[in-house]
Write an enzyme that holds these catalytic residues in place. Structure first.
Site, PDB file in Angstrom:
ATOM      1  N   GLY A   1       0.837  -1.198   0.000  1.00 60.32           N
ATOM      2  CA  GLY A   1       0.000   0.000   0.000  1.00 60.32           C
ATOM      3  C   GLY A   1       0.869   1.245   0.000  1.00 60.32           C
ATOM      4  O   GLY A   1       0.582   2.232  -0.669  1.00 60.32           O
TER       5      GLY A   1
ATOM      6  N   GLU B   1       3.025   5.790   7.538  1.00 56.59           N
ATOM      7  CA  GLU B   1       4.403   5.818   7.028  1.00 56.59           C
ATOM      8  C   GLU B   1       5.232   6.892   7.724  1.00 56.59           C
ATOM      9  O   GLU B   1       6.436   6.711   7.929  1.00 56.59           O
ATOM     10  CB  GLU B   1       4.433   6.014   5.511  1.00 56.59           C
ATOM     11  CG  GLU B   1       3.622   4.992   4.708  1.00 56.59           C
ATOM     12  CD  GLU B   1       3.902   3.534   5.046  1.00 56.59           C
ATOM     13  OE1 GLU B   1       4.999   3.237   5.554  1.00 56.59           O
ATOM     14  OE2 GLU B   1       3.017   2.684   4.818  1.00 56.59           O
TER      15      GLU B   1
ATOM     16  N   HIS C   1       6.550   5.560  10.921  1.00 58.69           N
ATOM     17  CA  HIS C   1       7.724   4.709  10.711  1.00 58.69           C
ATOM     18  C   HIS C   1       9.018   5.517  10.673  1.00 58.69           C
ATOM     19  O   HIS C   1      10.086   4.959  10.896  1.00 58.69           O
ATOM     20  CB  HIS C   1       7.623   3.993   9.366  1.00 58.69           C
ATOM     21  CG  HIS C   1       6.853   2.702   9.396  1.00 58.69           C
ATOM     22  ND1 HIS C   1       7.043   1.730  10.343  1.00 58.69           N
ATOM     23  CD2 HIS C   1       5.909   2.217   8.546  1.00 58.69           C
ATOM     24  CE1 HIS C   1       6.252   0.700  10.068  1.00 58.69           C
ATOM     25  NE2 HIS C   1       5.539   0.971   8.993  1.00 58.69           N
TER      26      HIS C   1
ATOM     27  N   GLU D   1       5.624  -2.527  12.556  1.00 59.23           N
ATOM     28  CA  GLU D   1       4.299  -2.451  11.941  1.00 59.23           C
ATOM     29  C   GLU D   1       3.175  -2.297  12.959  1.00 59.23           C
ATOM     30  O   GLU D   1       2.193  -1.603  12.705  1.00 59.23           O
ATOM     31  CB  GLU D   1       4.065  -3.658  11.032  1.00 59.23           C
ATOM     32  CG  GLU D   1       5.047  -3.761   9.870  1.00 59.23           C
ATOM     33  CD  GLU D   1       5.050  -2.522   8.970  1.00 59.23           C
ATOM     34  OE1 GLU D   1       4.150  -1.667   9.099  1.00 59.23           O
ATOM     35  OE2 GLU D   1       5.977  -2.397   8.147  1.00 59.23           O
TER      36      GLU D   1
HETATM   37  N1  BES Z   1       6.535  -1.336   5.654  1.00 64.60           N
HETATM   38  C1  BES Z   1       5.271  -1.496   5.031  1.00 64.60           C
HETATM   39  C2  BES Z   1       5.352  -1.857   3.582  1.00 64.60           C
HETATM   40  C3  BES Z   1       5.625  -3.325   3.331  1.00 64.60           C
HETATM   41  C4  BES Z   1       4.602  -4.228   3.421  1.00 64.60           C
HETATM   42  C5  BES Z   1       6.874  -3.773   3.020  1.00 64.60           C
HETATM   43  C6  BES Z   1       4.854  -5.559   3.201  1.00 64.60           C
HETATM   44  C7  BES Z   1       7.120  -5.106   2.797  1.00 64.60           C
HETATM   45  C8  BES Z   1       6.101  -6.010   2.887  1.00 64.60           C
HETATM   46  C9  BES Z   1       4.441  -0.217   5.141  1.00 64.60           C
HETATM   47  O1  BES Z   1       4.765   0.570   6.222  1.00 64.60           O
HETATM   48  C10 BES Z   1       3.014  -0.624   5.335  1.00 64.60           C
HETATM   49  O2  BES Z   1       2.700  -1.142   6.354  1.00 64.60           O
HETATM   50  N2  BES Z   1       2.169  -0.407   4.352  1.00 64.60           N
HETATM   51  C11 BES Z   1       0.785  -0.797   4.384  1.00 64.60           C
HETATM   52  C12 BES Z   1      -0.089   0.394   4.230  1.00 64.60           C
HETATM   53  C13 BES Z   1      -0.342   1.098   5.505  1.00 64.60           C
HETATM   54  C14 BES Z   1      -1.136   2.352   5.266  1.00 64.60           C
HETATM   55  C15 BES Z   1      -1.072   0.258   6.510  1.00 64.60           C
HETATM   56  C16 BES Z   1       0.513  -1.723   3.249  1.00 64.60           C
HETATM   57  O3  BES Z   1       1.365  -1.797   2.368  1.00 64.60           O
HETATM   58  O4  BES Z   1      -0.530  -2.357   3.208  1.00 64.60           O
HETATM   59 ZN    ZN Z   2       4.098  -0.139   7.996  1.00 61.22          ZN
END
Ligand code: BES
Ligand code: ZN
Length: 996
Positions: free
Chosen positions: A370, A407, A410, A429
């Site tokens: 996402g 983000e 993070h 996370e």
């Molecule tokens: N660090 C993650 C992105 C990620 C997800 C990297 C899976 C590797 C594998 C990012 O911070 C994240 O959590 N993104 C979410 C969206 C967020 C708004 C909850 C996602 O990608 O669903």
């Molecule tokens: Zn995340």
């Protein structure tokens, strides 16, 4: 998430029994004609590269025999102290040249660590070729005669090592071990402890086709021309496919980048650009960036693009920019405004100022996740960043705000302080997921973001964590596939939920002070879960609170699952007992089987309650691995446990308890808060599942009629949180009985609940944020129940949109488009397909994807499913959404499953063989299954299929189908007769049901 949403951000899913697995991480991107470097040619290049390397390695190996090698001493790696290290493979690892690879562990040895990377890249967006050079400054922690570094699909052509005085050290052996994605450099002398060295490497690679590593993406600009961009996504383990590196989160270093580009593009990196110079004899430019702070490899990012930008400055003078394709830049202002607002807030909240001079946010057309928190250069799916007030719904706007708040959180939790090893991924996370509601609440105080926490986080997490195939929050992982598989609902939503529970008993201020201490003590470094507990213990102690934070929290992070608290009240005496709650088959737990946890599936539970005598002030008792009993006033009529559902547990009452609470809801709804009402609904509908606990096999103690009786109060409910919860459960039941006579009865019944509200809520897109979210769900519920007025209204709006281009208010679009397709013609569907292809509004495209799955035309459905196999029609990032939405459509469920079965190898190739995305696909297409026949089919198909890292998802999918079968056995009869009785009763009493 309601039935009505397009879940384009994987983790924002949340309907009962659905996990929010990350999807599409390995999706393939199909380049246009000019770009194609055929796979065969690519293979040849790679193969030739390998042959060259093997030849060099062999020459080197045979000219200098008997070199000393690094050996693994068996000491724990950072982040592994609590976990057994992986046992070495039984057969020695073999390098590409056939020699034994001298390092057997998937983790790197700790003998050397990087201090500084100097990377130079020349990507060619037409040929996809990437030429790279890099210099890594290293330091030696332990004496060694070898360097082992990550590298994946890199063709390393030159390498050299020098000591700090510039004296060369001969590299006598160079080996490649693709299985562990490692390179081995054997040296002819010992590297001394505490000394620094310089390693240089030249390498070649290609811009990837997957949505991982350094990859190519494209968009169509305002003139209809295709434009290419090159971008990165490294988390968790793909930095190694862009440049050789020590690709583990604790091996932090500073990064310096230079990148070549042509004049149509510009480049971005984690840090601001320092210089740009024309390259003599070519029409290229070389951009050079400022050196980064100390950071982990997975946070590095660079992009070559031709976007536009909008920017502003925070109070601390950080430049915040939002980048988007030129035809979308007018949708970037909202993100810009709230990003700088939230950044300012986090600066204060975390007590550590954001350390970089800039923060970029950029929309990427092909994006597997996402969003991704690369330090200073956050990448987003278009739908998670773009907002247009005339076109985008409140739900999608909220998604943007949440993604930004997540983000940005993070940047502290993850970037400044990073988990030592991926087993503690939840520290990243879970915290970002906890903070996203706080950050979004600051940017949008009117949205009740903190109130929404339970439906967005708690409910989905409790739902998944009740399966036997769940896992503890802190869970040992070693190889890349395992690492990727824990980016799931447990790390995200259970992680966030237990922090929220912790906050509920220490308070926001204490939590904040503890977080500040933690961030301050570990800044630019790494930490493990225990470090967080230590900081919080220090702070709580300082304030005179004697709490064994680690002892309490270990019961939540080290054990899978959560407790069911069984409560009974008699003459003012309350007893509350705890046992692990599992929705599972009867008799599945064997009392003689050893428990899978040393904590015995008992928890430290902060048991909170309110009573009829004291409905506004909660009381708390600790259940310290035990049961409790206590007294309340003798004349207490009811007790509600788990106030506001702040605790990560479920509550079951005896019959009298449920009746008393039901009575409160029916007679004086406001006695209980919306969160308490939602928690009662969520608990009672879940307890109707046949379930068992670790104490006893205890099937379905709560009858479906208890849940249905309770649901009657919804006629008076006006709030979003309880309605959202209830509609999720009620329509899940509808899907479970879709081919039984009770199906129509159930829809009629839901209609009796929804109709009064449908009539008052109306078709004007007005009111508060929650009212708008609610309207969208209620209108869709009315359509699903066959309310003829709702269907006609939606159809009429659809046709005037189609024919006259009449605009539809943003929050009505989803229901209008979906209804228009559901009751429409092939031309209606094709119109949506055309809008999907031509719209420059990402939220609109998302709605089209969902709407097209609503068709009742089998041929259109089939065609739509087949489009998912063609990347020029449906972008691979969106395949999951299509499969999931089609599976939810009763007319599409079998087609989706058949499609996946029939094209398994093609899909599995599309997403990378064995990628755990396949696990998410399995869940999506099998989740509607409810019969033994279906179960047999799924089991038979997967018997001989290697799903690799999707194994847990498959186990969860099979467990879910078994549950559905049992749900039928337990509930179908009582549900059917309750519905008969109730509907005939309400028809005679009031007249009910719309005949549509
Ligand atoms: N660090 C993650 C992105 C990620 C997800 C990297 C899976 C590797 C594998 C990012 O911070 C994240 O959590 N993104 C979410 C969206 C967020 C708004 C909850 C996602 O990608 O669903
Ligand atoms: Zn995340």
């Amino acid at each position: 998430m309601s039935d009505h949403d397009v879940d384009d951000i994987a983790f924002l899913t949340g309907s009962p029994n659905e996990s929010g697995f990350m999807v599409n991480k390995r999706a393939m991107y199909e380049p246009g004609a000019v770009m194609v470097c055929s796979q065969k040619r690519a293979c040849c290049v790679v193969t030739l590269g390998f042959i060259a390397i093997i030849t060099i390695a062999l020459i080197v190996a045979f000219t200098k025999p008997g070199c000393p090698e690094a050996t693994y001493t068996g000491e724990p790696f950072p982040g592994q102290s609590n976990h057994p290290t992986v046992s070495p493979p039984s057969t020695p690892p073999t390098a590409t040249n056939g020699e034994e690879f001298p390092w057997a562990d998937v983790r790197l040895p700790f003998h050397v660590r990087p201090l500084h990377y100097d990377i130079s890249l020349h990507p060619n967006l037409t040929t996809r070729h990437v030429q790279g050079e890099m210099t890594i400054k290293l330091t030696t922690i332990e004496e060694t005669t070898a360097i082992i570094i990550h590298g994946h699909e890199l063709n390393v052509s030159q390498y050299s090592l020098k000591n700090k005085y510039g004296k060369p050290i001969e590299i006598i052996k160079f080996l490649i071990y693709p299985r562990h994605q490692q390179l081995y450099l054997g040296l002819d002398e010992i590297l001394r402890r505490g000394s620094n060295y310089t390693l240089k490497m030249s390498f070649e690679t290609t811009l990837k086709e997957e949505l991982d590593g350094f990859y190519l993406s494209s968009y169509i600009n305002g003139d209809g021309e295709k434009r290419y961009i090159a971008t990165t996504h490294f988390e968790p383990t793909s930095a190694r496919s862009a440049f050789p590196c020590f690709d583990e989160p604790h091996l932090k270093a500073k990064f310096h980048l230079s990148i070549y580009r042509d004049s149509q593009h510009f480049t971005l990196f984690n840090m601001p650009q320092q210089t740009t110079v024309p390259v003599e004899g070519s029409d290229l430019f070389l951009d050079e960036f400022q050196e980064s702070v100390e950071m982990s490899t997975y946070l590095v990012a660079f992009i070559v693009c031709d976007y536009d930008l909008v920017y502003n400055f925070t109070e601390h003078n950080v430049k915040v920019s939002v980048y988007a394709p030129p035809n979308m830049i007018n949708q970037a202002n909202y993100s810009l405004r709230i990003a700088s607002h939230i950044l300012d807030y986090y600066d204060k909240f975390f007590g550590v100022a954001y350390p970089l001079p800039k923060q970029d946010l950029i929309a990427i057309p092909d994006f597997g996740a996402g969003a991704m928190e690369n330090w200073g250069l956050i990448t987003y799916r278009e739908t998670a960043l773009m907002f247009d007030k005339n076109n985008t719904s409140s739900r999608s706007q909220q998604r943007v705000a949440v993604a930004i708040a997540h983000e940005l959180a993070h940047q502290w939790f993850g970037n400044l302080v990073t988990m030592s090893w991926w087993s503690d991924l939840w520290l990243n996370e879970g915290f970002a997921s906890f903070m996203e509601n706080i950050g979004a609440a600051v940017a949008e105080p009117g949205w009740a973001m903190e109130e929404q926490f339970i439906v967005e986080k708690m409910h989905p997490a409790l739902s998944l964590d009740a399966l036997l195939a769940s896992h503890p929050i802190s869970t040992p992982v070693t190889d890349p596939a395992q690492i990727e598989s824990i980016f799931d609902t447990i790390s995200y939503k259970k992680g966030a939920s237990i922090i929220s529970m912790l906050e509920s008993f220490i308070g926001r201020n204490m939590l904040q002070e503890g977080l500040r201490l933690y961030l301050d003590s570990h800044r630019y470094g790494n930490a493990a879960t225990d470090d967080l507990w230590e900081a919080l213990t220090t702070v709580t102690k300082k304030h005179g609170k004697e709490l064994d934070i680690k002892g309490i929290m270990d019961t939540w992070t080290l054990q899978a699952g959560f407790p069911l608290i069984s409560v009974s009240l008699q003459d003012g005496h309350v007893t509350a007992s705890q046992a692990r709650f599992l929705v599972c088959e009867e008799n599945v737990t064997d009392p003689n089987e050893p428990l899978n946890t040393t904590l015995g599936y008992r928890w430290h539970v902060p048991l909170t309650y309110i009573t009829s005598g004291n409905p506004h002030n909660q009381t708390m008792h600790w259940m310290n691995l035990t049961d409790v009993d206590f007294d309340v006033a003798r004349d207490t009529k009811w007790i509600k446990v788990n106030v506001g559902q702040r605790g990560f547990y479920r509550v079951s009452y005896d019959m009298a308890g449920w009746e008393a609470l039901n009575n409160v809801l029916q007679t004086n709804i406001d006695t209980l808060s919306p969160a308490d009402r939602a928690s009662l609904i969520d608990d009672v509908f879940t307890l109707v599942n046949p379930f068992c606990t670790t104490i006893q096999n205890w099937a379905g103690t709560v009858s479906a009629t208890v849940a249905l009786d309770l649901s009657l109060y919804l006629k008076k409910e006006t709030k979003y949180i309880p309605w959202h919860t209830a509609l999720g459960h009620l329509f899940k039941w509808v899907r479970l009985i879709f081919n039984y006579p009770a199906h129509t009865l159930m829809l009629d019944y839901i209609h009796t609940l929804v109709r009064p509200h449908y009539e008052t809520i109306g078709w004007n897109d007005t009111g508060t944020h929650l009212e708008r979210l609610l309207r969208s769900e209620v209108l869709w519920a009315a359509v699903q129940c066959g309310n003829s007025h709702a269907i006609q209204e939606a159809q009429q709006r659809f046709s005037s949109w189609r024919t006259n281009n009449d605009s539809i208010p943003p929050n009505l679009r989803s229901v209008v488009y979906s209804t228009g397709v559901r009751y429409g013609t092939e031309e209606d569907w094709r119109h949506c397909w055309q809008v999907y292809n031509s719209s420059s509004i990402p939220s609109e495209k998302g709605l089209m994807l969902k709407a097209m799955a609503q068709t009742r035309d089998p041929w259109l459905m089939q065609q739509y499913l087949e489009y998912t196999l063609d990347a020029t029609k449906i972008r691979p990032q969106d395949v999951m959404t299509v499969l999931k939405q089609v599976s939810k459509n009763p007319g599409g469920r079998l087609s989706a499953w058949r499609m996946v079965r029939q094209h398994w190898s093609q899909i599995s190739q599309l997403f990378g063989h064995g990628s755990f995305t396949m696990g998410a696909i399995i869940k999506a297409v099998t989740s509607p299954f409810t019969s033994s026949f279906d179960l047999g089919e799924v089991e038979a198909f997967f018997k001989d299929v290697d799903v690799g890292p999707g194994e847990r998802a498959l186990a969860q999918a099979l467990e879910t189908i078994r549950l559905h079968i049992q749900w039928h056995e337990h509930n179908l009869d009582s549900l059917t007769s309750w519905l008969h009785q109730h509907l005939s009763h309400s028809q005679t009493v009031k007249g009910s049901g719309d005949s549509a």
